[in-house]
Design a protein around this motif. Sequence first.
Motif, PDB file in Angstrom:
ATOM      1  N   PRO A 168       0.809  -1.230   0.000  1.00 60.21           N
ATOM      2  CA  PRO A 168       0.000   0.000   0.000  1.00 60.21           C
ATOM      3  C   PRO A 168       0.837   1.273   0.000  1.00 60.21           C
ATOM      4  N   VAL A 169       1.965   1.249   0.688  1.00 58.50           N
ATOM      5  CA  VAL A 169       2.837   2.420   0.711  1.00 58.50           C
ATOM      6  C   VAL A 169       3.439   2.661  -0.672  1.00 58.50           C
ATOM      7  N   LEU A 170       3.881   1.594  -1.325  1.00 56.78           N
ATOM      8  CA  LEU A 170       4.456   1.726  -2.664  1.00 56.78           C
ATOM      9  C   LEU A 170       3.410   2.160  -3.685  1.00 56.78           C
ATOM     10  N   LEU A 171       2.195   1.649  -3.556  1.00 58.69           N
ATOM     11  CA  LEU A 171       1.123   2.058  -4.468  1.00 58.69           C
ATOM     12  C   LEU A 171       0.809   3.539  -4.301  1.00 58.69           C
ATOM     13  N   THR A 172       0.694   3.979  -3.065  1.00 60.43           N
ATOM     14  CA  THR A 172       0.407   5.387  -2.818  1.00 60.43           C
ATOM     15  C   THR A 172       1.540   6.273  -3.307  1.00 60.43           C
ATOM     16  N   ALA A 173       2.773   5.868  -3.053  1.00 62.12           N
ATOM     17  CA  ALA A 173       3.920   6.656  -3.501  1.00 62.12           C
ATOM     18  C   ALA A 173       3.981   6.729  -5.026  1.00 62.12           C
ATOM     19  N   SER A 174       3.703   5.625  -5.688  1.00 60.15           N
ATOM     20  CA  SER A 174       3.755   5.640  -7.152  1.00 60.15           C
ATOM     21  C   SER A 174       2.637   6.484  -7.741  1.00 60.15           C
ATOM     22  N   MET A 175       1.466   6.471  -7.122  1.00 62.38           N
ATOM     23  CA  MET A 175       0.382   7.315  -7.627  1.00 62.38           C
ATOM     24  C   MET A 175       0.676   8.796  -7.384  1.00 62.38           C
ATOM     25  N   VAL A 176       1.307   9.112  -6.258  1.00 61.28           N
ATOM     26  CA  VAL A 176       1.673  10.505  -5.989  1.00 61.28           C
ATOM     27  C   VAL A 176       2.740  10.972  -6.971  1.00 61.28           C
ATOM     28  N   ILE A 177       3.733  10.133  -7.224  1.00 60.68           N
ATOM     29  CA  ILE A 177       4.791  10.491  -8.167  1.00 60.68           C
ATOM     30  C   ILE A 177       4.221  10.712  -9.565  1.00 60.68           C
ATOM     31  N   SER A 178       3.352   9.813 -10.001  1.00 59.67           N
ATOM     32  CA  SER A 178       2.782   9.993 -11.336  1.00 59.67           C
ATOM     33  C   SER A 178       1.834  11.185 -11.379  1.00 59.67           C
ATOM     34  N   GLY A 179       1.163  11.477 -10.259  1.00 58.53           N
ATOM     35  CA  GLY A 179       0.333  12.678 -10.206  1.00 58.53           C
ATOM     36  C   GLY A 179       1.155  13.950 -10.307  1.00 58.53           C
ATOM     37  N   LEU A 180       2.362  13.918  -9.749  1.00 58.45           N
ATOM     38  CA  LEU A 180       3.239  15.076  -9.854  1.00 58.45           C
ATOM     39  C   LEU A 180       3.831  15.214 -11.256  1.00 58.45           C
ATOM     40  N   ASN A 195      10.754 -15.466  -9.489  1.00 60.08           N
ATOM     41  CA  ASN A 195       9.965 -15.248  -8.281  1.00 60.08           C
ATOM     42  C   ASN A 195       8.719 -14.444  -8.664  1.00 60.08           C
ATOM     43  N   ARG A 196       7.586 -15.075  -8.624  1.00 58.09           N
ATOM     44  CA  ARG A 196       6.351 -14.442  -9.092  1.00 58.09           C
ATOM     45  C   ARG A 196       5.893 -13.308  -8.191  1.00 58.09           C
ATOM     46  N   LEU A 197       6.149 -13.393  -6.906  1.00 60.99           N
ATOM     47  CA  LEU A 197       5.666 -12.363  -5.989  1.00 60.99           C
ATOM     48  C   LEU A 197       6.319 -11.015  -6.289  1.00 60.99           C
ATOM     49  N   ILE A 198       7.600 -11.005  -6.524  1.00 56.72           N
ATOM     50  CA  ILE A 198       8.279  -9.751  -6.847  1.00 56.72           C
ATOM     51  C   ILE A 198       7.822  -9.239  -8.211  1.00 56.72           C
ATOM     52  N   LEU A 199       7.648 -10.139  -9.158  1.00 58.97           N
ATOM     53  CA  LEU A 199       7.176  -9.747 -10.486  1.00 58.97           C
ATOM     54  C   LEU A 199       5.770  -9.145 -10.417  1.00 58.97           C
ATOM     55  N   ILE A 200       4.910  -9.756  -9.628  1.00 60.55           N
ATOM     56  CA  ILE A 200       3.548  -9.231  -9.464  1.00 60.55           C
ATOM     57  C   ILE A 200       3.586  -7.859  -8.806  1.00 60.55           C
ATOM     58  N   ASP A 201       4.443  -7.694  -7.792  1.00 58.16           N
ATOM     59  CA  ASP A 201       4.548  -6.401  -7.120  1.00 58.16           C
ATOM     60  C   ASP A 201       5.018  -5.309  -8.075  1.00 58.16           C
ATOM     61  N   VAL A 202       5.993  -5.624  -8.902  1.00 57.34           N
ATOM     62  CA  VAL A 202       6.501  -4.637  -9.857  1.00 57.34           C
ATOM     63  C   VAL A 202       5.418  -4.260 -10.871  1.00 57.34           C
ATOM     64  N   VAL A 203       4.688  -5.239 -11.361  1.00 56.01           N
ATOM     65  CA  VAL A 203       3.629  -4.959 -12.334  1.00 56.01           C
ATOM     66  C   VAL A 203       2.506  -4.148 -11.696  1.00 56.01           C
ATOM     67  N   VAL A 204       2.157  -4.459 -10.465  1.00 56.48           N
ATOM     68  CA  VAL A 204       1.096  -3.709  -9.777  1.00 56.48           C
ATOM     69  C   VAL A 204       1.534  -2.267  -9.543  1.00 56.48           C
ATOM     70  N   ILE A 205       2.792  -2.057  -9.213  1.00 51.26           N
ATOM     71  CA  ILE A 205       3.291  -0.690  -9.027  1.00 51.26           C
ATOM     72  C   ILE A 205       3.290   0.056 -10.362  1.00 51.26           C
ATOM     73  N   MET A 206       3.633  -0.616 -11.444  1.00 56.30           N
ATOM     74  CA  MET A 206       3.585   0.024 -12.766  1.00 56.30           C
ATOM     75  C   MET A 206       2.151   0.379 -13.142  1.00 56.30           C
ATOM     76  N   ILE A 207       1.201  -0.481 -12.804  1.00 51.11           N
ATOM     77  CA  ILE A 207      -0.202  -0.176 -13.062  1.00 51.11           C
ATOM     78  C   ILE A 207      -0.646   1.020 -12.233  1.00 51.11           C
ATOM     79  N   ALA A 208      -0.175   1.109 -10.990  1.00 48.35           N
ATOM     80  CA  ALA A 208      -0.511   2.257 -10.152  1.00 48.35           C
ATOM     81  C   ALA A 208       0.083   3.543 -10.705  1.00 48.35           C
TER      82      ALA A 208
END
Length: 90
Positions: A6-18, A58-71
């Motif tokens: 959740p912290v990474l998702l929020t940070a990525s959305m704030v960065i892209s909003g900026l 490692n699928r978990l790290i790959l999923i996390d990276v893709v979810v952050i890119m989507i955010a």
Amino acid sequence: MTSLIPVLLTASMVISGLLTPLITSRWRLNQVLAVSQFGKFLLLLFLVMVFSIRLSVNRLILIDVVVIMIALLDGLAEPVSAATTFPMPI
């Protein structure tokens, strides 16, 4: 690692909003919205392919990276879609 999502998702959305004003000053709003939506579609399609094909990564790290890119793309698309919608007259 899971509690950081959740912290990474929020940070990525704030960065892209900026970064949105910089991007929208170079390209039209409908182009930015179309590219971000298509990018999210491609990333979700990539996730489906990852789950359908047995990979040794490692699928978990790959999923996390893709979810952050989507955010990141979602944080870009949200202000653009808000700017393109017009209020209905009463």
